[in-house]
Design a protein around this motif. Sequence first.
Motif, PDB file in Angstrom:
ATOM      1  N   ARG A  97       0.851  -1.179   0.000  1.00 31.49           N
ATOM      2  CA  ARG A  97       0.000   0.000   0.000  1.00 31.49           C
ATOM      3  C   ARG A  97       0.890   1.231   0.000  1.00 31.49           C
ATOM      4  NH1 ARG A  97      -5.167  -1.061   4.095  1.00 31.49           N
ATOM      5  NH2 ARG A  97      -6.297  -2.450   2.676  1.00 31.49           N
ATOM      6  N   PRO A  98       0.573   2.231  -0.824  1.00 31.57           N
ATOM      7  CA  PRO A  98       1.388   3.444  -0.859  1.00 31.57           C
ATOM      8  C   PRO A  98       1.490   4.092   0.511  1.00 31.57           C
ATOM      9  CG  PRO A  98      -0.172   3.416  -2.682  1.00 31.57           C
ATOM     10  CD  PRO A  98      -0.557   2.287  -1.766  1.00 31.57           C
ATOM     11  N   GLY A  99       2.704   4.409   0.897  1.00 32.66           N
ATOM     12  CA  GLY A  99       2.920   5.098   2.164  1.00 32.66           C
ATOM     13  C   GLY A  99       3.052   4.193   3.367  1.00 32.66           C
ATOM     14  N   GLU A 100       2.642   2.940   3.258  1.00 31.56           N
ATOM     15  CA  GLU A 100       2.772   2.015   4.377  1.00 31.56           C
ATOM     16  C   GLU A 100       4.237   1.617   4.524  1.00 31.56           C
ATOM     17  OE1 GLU A 100      -0.024  -1.551   5.952  1.00 31.56           O
ATOM     18  OE2 GLU A 100       0.912  -1.908   4.006  1.00 31.56           O
ATOM     19  N   TRP A 101       4.743   1.610   5.729  1.00 32.66           N
ATOM     20  CA  TRP A 101       6.162   1.343   5.989  1.00 32.66           C
ATOM     21  C   TRP A 101       7.046   2.325   5.203  1.00 32.66           C
ATOM     22  CZ3 TRP A 101       8.220  -3.404   8.416  1.00 32.66           C
ATOM     23  CH2 TRP A 101       7.223  -4.251   8.924  1.00 32.66           C
ATOM     24  N   LEU A 102       6.586   3.560   5.016  1.00 33.19           N
ATOM     25  CA  LEU A 102       7.250   4.488   4.105  1.00 33.19           C
ATOM     26  C   LEU A 102       8.742   4.631   4.371  1.00 33.19           C
ATOM     27  CD1 LEU A 102       7.104   6.651   1.885  1.00 33.19           C
ATOM     28  CD2 LEU A 102       6.526   8.313   3.661  1.00 33.19           C
ATOM     29  N   PHE A 103       9.112   4.916   5.627  1.00 37.88           N
ATOM     30  CA  PHE A 103      10.517   5.189   5.914  1.00 37.88           C
ATOM     31  C   PHE A 103      11.354   3.914   5.990  1.00 37.88           C
ATOM     32  CE2 PHE A 103       8.190   8.871   7.587  1.00 37.88           C
ATOM     33  CZ  PHE A 103       8.831   9.872   6.877  1.00 37.88           C
ATOM     34  N   ALA A 104      10.691   2.775   6.120  1.00 40.34           N
ATOM     35  CA  ALA A 104      11.423   1.502   6.128  1.00 40.34           C
ATOM     36  C   ALA A 104      11.586   0.917   4.729  1.00 40.34           C
ATOM     37  CB  ALA A 104      10.699   0.489   7.015  1.00 40.34           C
ATOM     38  N   LYS A 105      10.825   1.422   3.769  1.00 41.12           N
ATOM     39  CA  LYS A 105      10.834   0.792   2.441  1.00 41.12           C
ATOM     40  C   LYS A 105      12.187   0.839   1.736  1.00 41.12           C
ATOM     41  CE  LYS A 105       5.977   0.606   1.231  1.00 41.12           C
ATOM     42  NZ  LYS A 105       4.831   1.316   0.672  1.00 41.12           N
ATOM     43  N   PRO A 106      12.977   1.915   1.851  1.00 40.21           N
ATOM     44  CA  PRO A 106      14.308   1.842   1.238  1.00 40.21           C
ATOM     45  C   PRO A 106      15.150   0.703   1.807  1.00 40.21           C
ATOM     46  CG  PRO A 106      13.744   4.117   1.687  1.00 40.21           C
ATOM     47  CD  PRO A 106      12.688   3.276   2.350  1.00 40.21           C
ATOM     48  N   LEU A 107      15.088   0.498   3.127  1.00 37.67           N
ATOM     49  CA  LEU A 107      15.830  -0.609   3.743  1.00 37.67           C
ATOM     50  C   LEU A 107      15.255  -1.949   3.317  1.00 37.67           C
ATOM     51  CD1 LEU A 107      16.356   0.773   7.353  1.00 37.67           C
ATOM     52  CD2 LEU A 107      18.003   0.716   5.472  1.00 37.67           C
ATOM     53  N   LEU A 108      13.921  -2.044   3.253  1.00 40.09           N
ATOM     54  CA  LEU A 108      13.295  -3.276   2.789  1.00 40.09           C
ATOM     55  C   LEU A 108      13.665  -3.555   1.335  1.00 40.09           C
ATOM     56  CD1 LEU A 108       9.720  -2.875   4.326  1.00 40.09           C
ATOM     57  CD2 LEU A 108      11.495  -4.498   5.038  1.00 40.09           C
ATOM     58  N   ALA A 109      13.801  -2.499   0.543  1.00 39.84           N
ATOM     59  CA  ALA A 109      14.193  -2.675  -0.858  1.00 39.84           C
ATOM     60  C   ALA A 109      15.619  -3.203  -0.962  1.00 39.84           C
ATOM     61  CB  ALA A 109      14.058  -1.353  -1.617  1.00 39.84           C
ATOM     62  N   LEU A 110      16.524  -2.641  -0.168  1.00 38.33           N
ATOM     63  CA  LEU A 110      17.906  -3.120  -0.183  1.00 38.33           C
ATOM     64  C   LEU A 110      17.991  -4.575   0.270  1.00 38.33           C
ATOM     65  CD1 LEU A 110      19.739  -0.003   1.310  1.00 38.33           C
ATOM     66  CD2 LEU A 110      19.953  -0.869  -1.031  1.00 38.33           C
ATOM     67  N   TYR A 111      17.266  -4.891   1.352  1.00 36.55           N
ATOM     68  CA  TYR A 111      17.267  -6.268   1.838  1.00 36.55           C
ATOM     69  C   TYR A 111      16.628  -7.197   0.802  1.00 36.55           C
ATOM     70  CZ  TYR A 111      16.480 -10.316   4.821  1.00 36.55           C
ATOM     71  OH  TYR A 111      16.470 -11.593   5.333  1.00 36.55           O
ATOM     72  N   GLY A 112      15.575  -6.718   0.162  1.00 36.15           N
ATOM     73  CA  GLY A 112      14.929  -7.520  -0.869  1.00 36.15           C
ATOM     74  C   GLY A 112      15.853  -7.823  -2.028  1.00 36.15           C
ATOM     75  N   LEU A 113      16.636  -6.844  -2.462  1.00 35.91           N
ATOM     76  CA  LEU A 113      17.601  -7.081  -3.537  1.00 35.91           C
ATOM     77  C   LEU A 113      18.596  -8.163  -3.142  1.00 35.91           C
ATOM     78  CD1 LEU A 113      18.393  -3.458  -4.754  1.00 35.91           C
ATOM     79  CD2 LEU A 113      17.087  -5.204  -5.968  1.00 35.91           C
ATOM     80  N   TRP A 114      18.990  -8.141  -1.876  1.00 33.89           N
ATOM     81  CA  TRP A 114      19.945  -9.153  -1.410  1.00 33.89           C
ATOM     82  C   TRP A 114      19.309 -10.538  -1.383  1.00 33.89           C
ATOM     83  CZ3 TRP A 114      20.282 -12.257   3.072  1.00 33.89           C
ATOM     84  CH2 TRP A 114      21.521 -12.882   3.257  1.00 33.89           C
ATOM     85  N   THR A 115      18.073 -10.634  -0.897  1.00 30.22           N
ATOM     86  CA  THR A 115      17.427 -11.941  -0.797  1.00 30.22           C
ATOM     87  C   THR A 115      17.033 -12.491  -2.160  1.00 30.22           C
ATOM     88  OG1 THR A 115      15.236 -10.947  -0.470  1.00 30.22           O
ATOM     89  CG2 THR A 115      16.524 -11.447   1.500  1.00 30.22           C
TER      90      THR A 115
END
Length: 218
Positions: free
Chosen positions: A168-186
């Motif tokens: 959902r847009p805006g959900e976990w907004l400030f964590a999403k860059p970190l989640l994106a980096l972790y996602g790229l790794w996984t």
Amino acid sequence: MRRRTGWAIAGAMALGWGEWLNRRWSRTLVREGQGGSEAVVVLGYRNPQATANFVNRWRVRAGLRSVATGNRRDTFVIFSGGSTSGGESEARLMADYAKSALGFDGTVVLEEQSRSTWENVTNVIPLLESVDRVKIASQPAHALKARAYLRRQRPDLAERLVPAEDYRPGEWLFAKPLLALYGLWTLRRLAGEPGLSTTGRARSLLSARRAARCNRAA
């Protein structure tokens, strides 16, 4: 002032990149489809405590909001995840939270043996044979990984995958860059998987931004 402006722009770009990538992941390896019976698979996260932790509580909410409006009678929710600490399984803790805290009274199925994402997929396959649509709910990168595993194990069932409401847009907004980096790794081992070109483009974009920062610093 110029430095503050630069940091503000960089922060805004990071937030936008996190939003964009998580949205793309949530819409990869799925098709659009409505009607018919469906299964919502909620993937568990390691949970050593006696109640569902923060991550699992969010995954439960994402799974329950993925149940199609007006289709509740033809939908069942599968909570998947074994025990990693000797206590209750992740699946049971999530189901307890769904029923006791969120008041969910729909059909629930527990898969309590899995200890990895690959096993999550393997063990829910028999439960998916009879449904028309399959939704997998977790953080977008993790759900995408599970969809890729389903396509490897049962390509015919993977044709039934449709989007879950785990973005959902805006959900976990400030964590999403970190989640994106972790996602790229996984997701790095799935980079060559057909249909996952968005992951490769995201890596290229990230590399280009890093190179640009290094050039400015020099």
